[in-house]
Design a protein around this motif. Sequence first.
Motif, PDB file in Angstrom:
ATOM      1  N   UNK A 244       0.788  -1.222   0.000  1.00  0.00           N
ATOM      2  CA  UNK A 244       0.000   0.000   0.000  1.00  0.00           C
ATOM      3  C   UNK A 244       0.820   1.271   0.000  1.00  0.00           C
ATOM      4  N   UNK A 245       2.159   1.169  -0.010  1.00  0.00           N
ATOM      5  CA  UNK A 245       3.025   2.347  -0.033  1.00  0.00           C
ATOM      6  C   UNK A 245       3.730   2.444  -1.390  1.00  0.00           C
ATOM      7  N   UNK A 246       4.489   3.505  -1.578  1.00  0.00           N
ATOM      8  CA  UNK A 246       5.233   3.686  -2.833  1.00  0.00           C
ATOM      9  C   UNK A 246       6.692   4.001  -2.547  1.00  0.00           C
ATOM     10  N   UNK A 247       7.479   3.855  -3.574  1.00  0.00           N
ATOM     11  CA  UNK A 247       8.870   4.282  -3.548  1.00  0.00           C
ATOM     12  C   UNK A 247       8.893   5.808  -3.632  1.00  0.00           C
ATOM     13  N   UNK A 248      10.071   6.398  -3.751  1.00  0.00           N
ATOM     14  CA  UNK A 248      10.172   7.850  -3.838  1.00  0.00           C
ATOM     15  C   UNK A 248       9.547   8.360  -5.134  1.00  0.00           C
TER      16      UNK A 248
ATOM     17  N   UNK B 272       5.493   1.828 -14.512  1.00  0.00           N
ATOM     18  CA  UNK B 272       6.010   1.499 -13.171  1.00  0.00           C
ATOM     19  C   UNK B 272       5.793   0.053 -12.743  1.00  0.00           C
ATOM     20  N   UNK B 273       4.683  -0.553 -13.170  1.00  0.00           N
ATOM     21  CA  UNK B 273       4.414  -1.927 -12.726  1.00  0.00           C
ATOM     22  C   UNK B 273       5.343  -2.953 -13.373  1.00  0.00           C
ATOM     23  N   UNK B 274       6.225  -2.499 -14.261  1.00  0.00           N
ATOM     24  CA  UNK B 274       7.209  -3.391 -14.870  1.00  0.00           C
ATOM     25  C   UNK B 274       8.527  -3.433 -14.098  1.00  0.00           C
ATOM     26  N   UNK B 275       8.611  -2.649 -13.037  1.00  0.00           N
ATOM     27  CA  UNK B 275       9.839  -2.595 -12.243  1.00  0.00           C
ATOM     28  C   UNK B 275       9.607  -3.199 -10.863  1.00  0.00           C
ATOM     29  N   UNK B 276      10.477  -4.109 -10.491  1.00  0.00           N
ATOM     30  CA  UNK B 276      10.341  -4.795  -9.207  1.00  0.00           C
ATOM     31  C   UNK B 276      10.358  -3.828  -8.035  1.00  0.00           C
ATOM     32  N   UNK B 277      11.222  -2.828  -8.103  1.00  0.00           N
ATOM     33  CA  UNK B 277      11.337  -1.879  -6.993  1.00  0.00           C
ATOM     34  C   UNK B 277      10.112  -0.962  -6.865  1.00  0.00           C
ATOM     35  N   UNK B 278       9.248  -0.950  -7.864  1.00  0.00           N
ATOM     36  CA  UNK B 278       8.054  -0.099  -7.821  1.00  0.00           C
ATOM     37  C   UNK B 278       6.770  -0.903  -7.676  1.00  0.00           C
ATOM     38  N   UNK B 279       6.768  -2.134  -8.154  1.00  0.00           N
ATOM     39  CA  UNK B 279       5.522  -2.895  -8.246  1.00  0.00           C
ATOM     40  C   UNK B 279       5.252  -3.780  -7.035  1.00  0.00           C
ATOM     41  N   UNK B 280       6.259  -4.067  -6.224  1.00  0.00           N
ATOM     42  CA  UNK B 280       6.080  -5.070  -5.176  1.00  0.00           C
ATOM     43  C   UNK B 280       5.078  -4.663  -4.105  1.00  0.00           C
TER      44      UNK B 280
ATOM     45  N   UNK C 214       1.114   1.772  -7.655  1.00  0.00           N
ATOM     46  CA  UNK C 214       1.963   2.597  -8.521  1.00  0.00           C
ATOM     47  C   UNK C 214       1.318   3.945  -8.815  1.00  0.00           C
ATOM     48  N   UNK C 215       0.001   4.029  -8.693  1.00  0.00           N
ATOM     49  CA  UNK C 215      -0.708   5.285  -8.903  1.00  0.00           C
ATOM     50  C   UNK C 215      -1.475   5.651  -7.644  1.00  0.00           C
ATOM     51  N   UNK C 216      -1.538   6.956  -7.352  1.00  0.00           N
ATOM     52  CA  UNK C 216      -2.188   7.440  -6.135  1.00  0.00           C
ATOM     53  C   UNK C 216      -3.140   8.568  -6.491  1.00  0.00           C
ATOM     54  N   UNK C 217      -4.352   8.479  -6.011  1.00  0.00           N
ATOM     55  CA  UNK C 217      -5.326   9.549  -6.237  1.00  0.00           C
ATOM     56  C   UNK C 217      -4.818  10.831  -5.575  1.00  0.00           C
ATOM     57  N   UNK C 218      -4.823  11.903  -6.325  1.00  0.00           N
ATOM     58  CA  UNK C 218      -4.352  13.180  -5.794  1.00  0.00           C
ATOM     59  C   UNK C 218      -2.915  13.488  -6.128  1.00  0.00           C
ATOM     60  N   UNK C 219      -2.177  12.509  -6.671  1.00  0.00           N
ATOM     61  CA  UNK C 219      -0.789  12.740  -7.087  1.00  0.00           C
ATOM     62  C   UNK C 219      -0.728  12.699  -8.607  1.00  0.00           C
ATOM     63  N   UNK C 220      -0.254  13.768  -9.195  1.00  0.00           N
ATOM     64  CA  UNK C 220      -0.133  13.882 -10.642  1.00  0.00           C
ATOM     65  C   UNK C 220       1.335  13.724 -11.023  1.00  0.00           C
ATOM     66  N   UNK C 221       1.726  12.501 -11.355  1.00  0.00           N
ATOM     67  CA  UNK C 221       3.131  12.245 -11.653  1.00  0.00           C
ATOM     68  C   UNK C 221       3.596  12.979 -12.903  1.00  0.00           C
ATOM     69  N   UNK C 222       2.693  13.159 -13.869  1.00  0.00           N
ATOM     70  CA  UNK C 222       3.057  13.900 -15.079  1.00  0.00           C
ATOM     71  C   UNK C 222       3.353  15.362 -14.751  1.00  0.00           C
ATOM     72  N   UNK C 223       2.457  15.982 -13.971  1.00  0.00           N
ATOM     73  CA  UNK C 223       2.679  17.365 -13.578  1.00  0.00           C
ATOM     74  C   UNK C 223       3.904  17.524 -12.705  1.00  0.00           C
ATOM     75  N   UNK C 224       4.125  16.547 -11.818  1.00  0.00           N
ATOM     76  CA  UNK C 224       5.294  16.613 -10.933  1.00  0.00           C
ATOM     77  C   UNK C 224       6.586  16.469 -11.731  1.00  0.00           C
ATOM     78  N   UNK C 225       6.551  15.670 -12.799  1.00  0.00           N
ATOM     79  CA  UNK C 225       7.731  15.534 -13.657  1.00  0.00           C
ATOM     80  C   UNK C 225       8.106  16.872 -14.273  1.00  0.00           C
ATOM     81  N   UNK C 226       7.124  17.593 -14.745  1.00  0.00           N
ATOM     82  CA  UNK C 226       7.380  18.910 -15.318  1.00  0.00           C
ATOM     83  C   UNK C 226       7.907  19.872 -14.252  1.00  0.00           C
ATOM     84  N   UNK C 227       7.380  19.752 -13.031  1.00  0.00           N
ATOM     85  CA  UNK C 227       7.871  20.600 -11.929  1.00  0.00           C
ATOM     86  C   UNK C 227       9.324  20.298 -11.603  1.00  0.00           C
TER      87      UNK C 227
END
Length: 276
Positions: free
Chosen positions: A125-129, A154-162, A166-179
Amino acid sequence: ADDSYKSMVNDSKNQSCIVSGESGAGKTEATKIFLQYIAEISGSSKGKGDEATDDFGKASLQEQILKANPLMEAFGNAKTKRNNNSSRFGKWIEVKFNNKSGHIVGGSIVQYLLEKSRIVFQAEGERNYHIFYNLCAGGNMDPAVQEKFLLEDPDQYQYLAESGVTEVEGINDEGDWEDVLNAMEVIGISNAEQDEILNVVAAVLQLGNVTFAEGGGEFQEGSKIESDVPVANAAKFLGCEKEVLSKALTQKELAMGKDITIKVNDVAGAIQARDA
């Protein structure tokens, strides 16, 4: 923040402010507001000649300090069961002011106690950085980024999928990448330095996909890498030969006086070397 700033200006004495609390109490957000206020009030007193003149310093010092925060969050914050943007490290932020005019003239950030174990393992239920998911999102947005860093979902990487998330409501990874990209540019991190940083992030993702089987060594007592693809990709991003990285994972050197002995790692030892 207001009292500390005014006391510093009026009394010419250093001031310290501590932001503390349990997980989810709002430390990260409070720090953002604190820095925003300090940048705004000190900027209103800026005098002639106070603009940054560094080669990278096209942005003001106030803006650079503010942009450091989302960059730190990307590399040091993660989703936990209690908080979607939990800081997994401590930080000491030091802002330096002109003692006459009160405007910002410099700053530094010291991080400590980073939760390094989260990189290779997260509870259910948690995520990596955030930066790992940000980079993957950047690959989905830009084919050039995807090709440069050999990115998958992300689900193709062991360090992210275990952990199963991989996705969280309220977190915009695309927008954060641009930031993140914008923050690096504002702070003054060159394109070459950005690539070096992101190469390490991509290498970690590839290393997590390196798996081992029994059978390495002269008497088959060691371990061997099952697929050359992830280790070759990781070696590419780390700037070393695939054979060198493979040996570092499946062997270890033991110093005995002046002599050095090579010992093969079993599967458990190779996994430990990979995750170290």
